[in-house]
Design an enzyme around this catalytic site. Sequence first.
Site, mmCIF file in Angstrom:
data_model
loop_
_atom_site.group_PDB
_atom_site.id
_atom_site.type_symbol
_atom_site.label_atom_id
_atom_site.label_comp_id
_atom_site.label_asym_id
_atom_site.label_seq_id
_atom_site.Cartn_x
_atom_site.Cartn_y
_atom_site.Cartn_z
ATOM 1 N N SER A 150 0.836 -1.224 0.000
ATOM 2 C CA SER A 150 0.000 0.000 0.000
ATOM 3 C C SER A 150 0.859 1.256 0.000
ATOM 4 C CB SER A 150 -0.969 0.010 1.187
ATOM 5 O OG SER A 150 -0.286 -0.182 2.406
ATOM 6 N N HIS A 165 -2.171 -8.771 1.695
ATOM 7 C CA HIS A 165 -1.818 -7.539 2.423
ATOM 8 C C HIS A 165 -2.974 -7.217 3.393
ATOM 9 C CE1 HIS A 165 0.106 -3.844 3.330
ATOM 10 N NE2 HIS A 165 -0.237 -3.109 2.295
ATOM 11 N N HIS A 221 5.265 -13.010 6.982
ATOM 12 C CA HIS A 221 5.526 -11.623 6.590
ATOM 13 C C HIS A 221 6.706 -11.577 5.631
ATOM 14 C CE1 HIS A 221 6.146 -7.286 6.836
ATOM 15 N NE2 HIS A 221 4.874 -7.247 7.206
ATOM 16 N N ARG A 237 2.971 -5.211 16.458
ATOM 17 C CA ARG A 237 1.587 -4.706 16.354
ATOM 18 C C ARG A 237 0.612 -5.785 16.827
ATOM 19 N NH1 ARG A 237 1.695 -3.212 10.117
ATOM 20 N NH2 ARG A 237 2.485 -5.348 10.153
ATOM 21 N N ASP A 264 -2.485 -8.579 11.345
ATOM 22 C CA ASP A 264 -3.868 -8.932 11.018
ATOM 23 C C ASP A 264 -4.393 -10.125 11.812
ATOM 24 O OD1 ASP A 264 -3.971 -6.912 9.030
ATOM 25 O OD2 ASP A 264 -2.794 -8.200 7.722
HETATM 26 N N1 CMX Z 1 0.502 -19.942 5.398
HETATM 27 C C1 CMX Z 1 0.906 -20.874 4.514
HETATM 28 N N2 CMX Z 1 1.984 -20.728 3.724
HETATM 29 C C2 CMX Z 1 2.694 -19.603 3.870
HETATM 30 C C3 CMX Z 1 2.352 -18.606 4.799
HETATM 31 C C4 CMX Z 1 1.188 -18.802 5.575
HETATM 32 N N3 CMX Z 1 0.766 -17.888 6.421
HETATM 33 N N4 CMX Z 1 3.251 -17.596 4.710
HETATM 34 C C5 CMX Z 1 4.126 -17.952 3.737
HETATM 35 N N5 CMX Z 1 3.790 -19.165 3.226
HETATM 36 C C6 CMX Z 1 4.406 -19.883 2.113
HETATM 37 C C7 CMX Z 1 4.326 -19.004 0.864
HETATM 38 O O1 CMX Z 1 3.053 -19.083 0.258
HETATM 39 C C8 CMX Z 1 5.460 -19.591 0.035
HETATM 40 O O2 CMX Z 1 5.013 -20.803 -0.528
HETATM 41 P P1 CMX Z 1 5.425 -21.272 -2.018
HETATM 42 O O3 CMX Z 1 6.927 -21.313 -2.027
HETATM 43 O O4 CMX Z 1 4.776 -22.619 -2.163
HETATM 44 O O5 CMX Z 1 4.880 -20.215 -2.947
HETATM 45 C C9 CMX Z 1 6.503 -19.899 1.094
HETATM 46 O O6 CMX Z 1 5.796 -20.038 2.332
HETATM 47 C C10 CMX Z 1 7.578 -18.846 1.246
HETATM 48 O O7 CMX Z 1 6.964 -17.603 1.487
HETATM 49 P P2 CMX Z 1 7.701 -16.487 2.395
HETATM 50 O O8 CMX Z 1 8.951 -16.110 1.684
HETATM 51 O O9 CMX Z 1 7.803 -16.959 3.792
HETATM 52 O O10 CMX Z 1 6.637 -15.311 2.404
HETATM 53 P P3 CMX Z 1 6.448 -14.130 1.338
HETATM 54 O O11 CMX Z 1 7.392 -13.046 1.662
HETATM 55 O O12 CMX Z 1 6.467 -14.654 -0.058
HETATM 56 O O13 CMX Z 1 4.947 -13.690 1.630
HETATM 57 C C11 CMX Z 1 3.087 -13.107 2.982
HETATM 58 C C12 CMX Z 1 4.600 -12.972 2.789
HETATM 59 C C13 CMX Z 1 2.630 -12.162 4.061
HETATM 60 C C14 CMX Z 1 2.376 -12.748 1.654
HETATM 61 C C15 CMX Z 1 2.777 -14.596 3.360
HETATM 62 O O14 CMX Z 1 3.403 -14.893 4.600
HETATM 63 C C16 CMX Z 1 1.291 -14.885 3.451
HETATM 64 O O15 CMX Z 1 0.682 -15.194 2.420
HETATM 65 N N6 CMX Z 1 0.672 -14.772 4.674
HETATM 66 C C17 CMX Z 1 -0.754 -14.920 4.846
HETATM 67 C C18 CMX Z 1 -1.482 -13.649 4.405
HETATM 68 C C19 CMX Z 1 -1.262 -12.526 5.400
HETATM 69 O O16 CMX Z 1 -1.398 -12.699 6.613
HETATM 70 N N7 CMX Z 1 -0.949 -11.325 4.886
HETATM 71 C C20 CMX Z 1 -0.841 -10.114 5.722
HETATM 72 C C21 CMX Z 1 0.578 -9.593 5.893
HETATM 73 C C22 CMX Z 1 0.599 -8.333 6.730
HETATM 74 C C23 CMX Z 1 -0.048 -7.180 5.985
HETATM 75 O O17 CMX Z 1 0.503 -6.777 4.945
HETATM 76 O O18 CMX Z 1 -1.097 -6.699 6.400
#
Ligand code: CMX
Length: 442
Positions: free
Chosen positions: A241, A271, A318, A327, A373
């Site tokens: 964002s 996000h 994250h 947070r 979140d």
């Molecule tokens: N549940 C399951 N799998 C997860 C996960 C979770 N909460 N977090 C990461 N992973 C997986 C990823 O999908 C990725 O899988 P693939 O290799 O199969 O594609 C792997 O672990 C590696 O990912 P990462 O490097 O640890 O995480 P990223 O930096 O790519 O992504 C985020 C970060 C937040 C998008 C991810 O942790 C996620 O999808 N979390 C759940 C959604 C969420 O809570 N988002 C809010 C974040 C805070 C905000 O911005 O408000």
Amino acid sequence: MDPLKKQFQEKATALRDEVKALLKVHREKKVGEVQLGNVFGGMRGVKSMIWETSNLDPIEGIRFRGYSIPELREKLPTAEGDKEPLPEALFWLMLTGDLPTKEQTDWVSQQWRERAEVPAHTFAVLDALPEDTHPMTQFSIAIVSLQSESVFAKRYSEGISKYDYWDPTYEDAMNLIARLPKVAAYIYRRTFHGGDHIAADPTLDWAANFAHMLGVKDKDFKSLMRLYLTIHADHEGGNASAHATHLVGSTLSDCYFSLAGGMNALAGPLHGLANQEVIKWIFEMIESLGTRQPSKEQIKEYVNKTLSEGKVIPGYGHAVLREPDPRFTAQRKFAEDYIKNSDIVNVVWNCFDVIPDILKGLGKVKNPWPNVDAHSGAILVHYGIKEYSYYTVLFGVSRALGVLSALCWSRALGFPLERPKSVTTEWVKEFLKKEEEEITIN
Ligand code: CMX
């Protein structure tokens, strides 16, 4: 000139000169390197932007102008009888780098009260949308509809020196932030309370007035909103964002267009929308298990089921953080202080006890800990805001504080149009082939 604007101008002029001198000598200095993994991997960790208002450490979490969340709770002025920080004070801090006095904080509250009027056409635009339009869609549309009020757009069309861009940007930021609670409350009341709107209370501060217009009577909810709107405000510049606001703003789009861009990014489930997804997931778990008090064993099973369906666990993980999000911890502390015996809050705490180990066990998740979140929805449910599709709007009202104060800085420092270089996979393959040939020749 108003006192906040004056202080900002002094700081910005000094920093602008400093940056100019610094770049004259060090323009060519390398601050990192970009690897192919970064190019294909969402630019993680690539230092490519200046963001003055906050900085994110993977272990410590967010610091706003050097202050952690516990420090902000200690040092920022509060409303009388409350212990939570006022978001007005955080805005002053982010814009100037200085902690405001109570008097300066009250001045911001008063300014935002005076600037809060929303033009009738914005309400008409919202009323034209079907009531079941997602609240984030309504929020984004409402912000763009307010663009008719942009002081920057008006002054630009009249002709303005680029050295003065920061001034109407500051005016737009102040006006837009002042208007957001009214717009956001209007969306909530039209969508979930049959259009039974509540007039603003001019005696209240910005967050408390928002809480009032949402229609929650419990006075602790006002404290929650002060805390909530403070801790969600900024997370350095690279999050989606903030970056989207920065990118759109770099074209000299005004605050309204820029913030709408940022809000569209916030509306994604990876996000900001994760805050609605967390409660949706918890409600679905409760329904499928037939109990509001699932055991840790039951939660574990449900988490494994979610993962086996190829879904992420919302509220966990994250892109930068590698420890529990401060947070999350601040909200947990709030819940411990204010809320007794809430089933949903207990589910959130039990999730905290079981989910990290499961995610660690997958061997690929870089951060198995909860993010901001994971906790927010459970507290909102406790105070009666159960309509989770609204949650990201609350996040958005707060995020405006950070990204708009940062946009004032971008204008003051004269940052150019953002334009990184993209390449095709074909280019990458050619690049690698050439490298290999060179190694063979040598
Ligand atoms: N549940 C399951 N799998 C997860 C996960 C979770 N909460 N977090 C990461 N992973 C997986 C990823 O999908 C990725 O899988 P693939 O290799 O199969 O594609 C792997 O672990 C590696 O990912 P990462 O490097 O640890 O995480 P990223 O930096 O790519 O992504 C985020 C970060 C937040 C998008 C991810 O942790 C996620 O999808 N979390 C759940 C959604 C969420 O809570 N988002 C809010 C974040 C805070 C905000 O911005 O408000």
